[in-house]
Scaffold this active site. Structure first.
Site, PDB file in Angstrom:
ATOM      1  N   SER A 144       0.849  -1.196   0.000  1.00  0.00           N
ATOM      2  CA  SER A 144       0.000   0.000   0.000  1.00  0.00           C
ATOM      3  C   SER A 144       0.879   1.239   0.000  1.00  0.00           C
ATOM      4  O   SER A 144       2.080   1.173   0.297  1.00  0.00           O
ATOM      5  CB  SER A 144      -0.873  -0.014   1.261  1.00  0.00           C
ATOM      6  OG  SER A 144      -1.531   1.212   1.464  1.00  0.00           O
ATOM      7  N   TYR A 157      -4.093  -0.831   9.956  1.00  0.00           N
ATOM      8  CA  TYR A 157      -3.886  -1.055   8.524  1.00  0.00           C
ATOM      9  C   TYR A 157      -2.461  -0.669   8.128  1.00  0.00           C
ATOM     10  O   TYR A 157      -1.777  -1.407   7.411  1.00  0.00           O
ATOM     11  CB  TYR A 157      -4.899  -0.230   7.728  1.00  0.00           C
ATOM     12  CG  TYR A 157      -4.845  -0.456   6.237  1.00  0.00           C
ATOM     13  CD1 TYR A 157      -5.507  -1.531   5.652  1.00  0.00           C
ATOM     14  CD2 TYR A 157      -4.134   0.414   5.399  1.00  0.00           C
ATOM     15  CE1 TYR A 157      -5.460  -1.742   4.279  1.00  0.00           C
ATOM     16  CE2 TYR A 157      -4.083   0.210   4.033  1.00  0.00           C
ATOM     17  CZ  TYR A 157      -4.752  -0.864   3.479  1.00  0.00           C
ATOM     18  OH  TYR A 157      -4.693  -1.073   2.113  1.00  0.00           O
TER      19      TYR A 157
END
Length: 252
Positions: A144, A157
């Site tokens: 990410s 996350y």
């Protein structure tokens, strides 16, 4: 080109029910792979499978709860029993939880880590031995932009995606000698369910688009080329790499 031909290869894509996972699964099938599309529900990947078959490809669907380590291990064993081997593993399945760090639920923290990190490790660990026996294999994790930065209100996350980048490098170091390439794709800002809250926030949406040199959010189909590259023999000397597909976000 033959370098990108996946004919005769079997691929497993988790999180293939929608968004990035679905389009990656479809892209691998277009390149010739037989794709096992996995999601958390029994018939969750029906659309992906139907799309692949309409395009003349071969696909199956399966289900597993990525937050349950025992279920993940049993799932891997079942896949190997039914399909003999997996040549390409793409760990797309993931989740996100948004809450300020002071208030962040530890239960949700644990769930995000189990789904995003633990399941990716367990599946790679389960399929690596058969790849070693064949003398080749491809493992692609999904990192990410938050593998590089901290973000806001998504500490679990962010922690999971930093860890995915590290895990990718660690496995690549161990398994490169077995001709198994372990790499990751770090998507930029793509239009998916996970980013819906950001898309709906007019101020944040405008800030994001202004920061991206390409000037717009990515569409899930735009990850297909990167996935096929990392799944094919075109990337046989690429190992431990985090490939950003971000419209130039990191360059800004």
């Amino acid at each position: 080109m033959d370098l990108f031909d996946l004919s005769g290869k079997k691929a497993l894509v988790t999180g293939a029910s929608r968004g990035l996972g679905q389009k990656i699964a479809e892209g691998l099938a277009l390149a010739g792979a037989t794709v096992i599309c996995s999601s958390s529900s029994d018939r969750g990947c029906q659309q992906a499978v139907d799309n692949i078959k309409k395009q003349g490809g071969s696909a199956y669907q399966a289900s597993v709860d990525l937050s349950d380590d025992k279920a993940v291990t049993s799932f891997a064993e079942k896949v190997l029993t039914e399909h003999d081997c997996i040549d390409i593993l793409v760990n797309v399945g993931g989740t996100i939880y948004r809450e300020p760090a002071v208030e962040h639920s530890y239960v949700e923290w644990q769930k995000v880590i189990r789904v995003n990190l633990d399941a990716s490790f367990l599946l790679a660990q389960a399929f690596a031995p058969s790849m070693m026996e064949k003398g080749q294999g491809k493992i692609i994790n999904i990192a990410s932009m938050l593998s590089y930065s901290g973000g806001m209100t998504v500490p679990s996350y962010t922690a999971s995606k930093h860890a995915i980048a590290g895990l990718t490098k660690a496995l690549a170091n161990e398994w490169a000698i077995n001709n198994i390439q372990v790499n990751a794709i770090a998507p930029g800002y793509f239009r998916t369910d996970n980013t819906q809250a950001l898309q709906d926030d007019k101020t944040r949406n405008a800030e994001i688009q202004k920061r991206i040199p390409a000037g717009q959010w990515g569409e899930p189909e735009q990850l297909q080329g990167a996935a096929v590259f990392l799944a094919s023999s075109a990337s046989d000397y690429v190992n431990g790499h985090i490939l950003a597909v971000d419209g130039g976000w990191l360059a800004r």
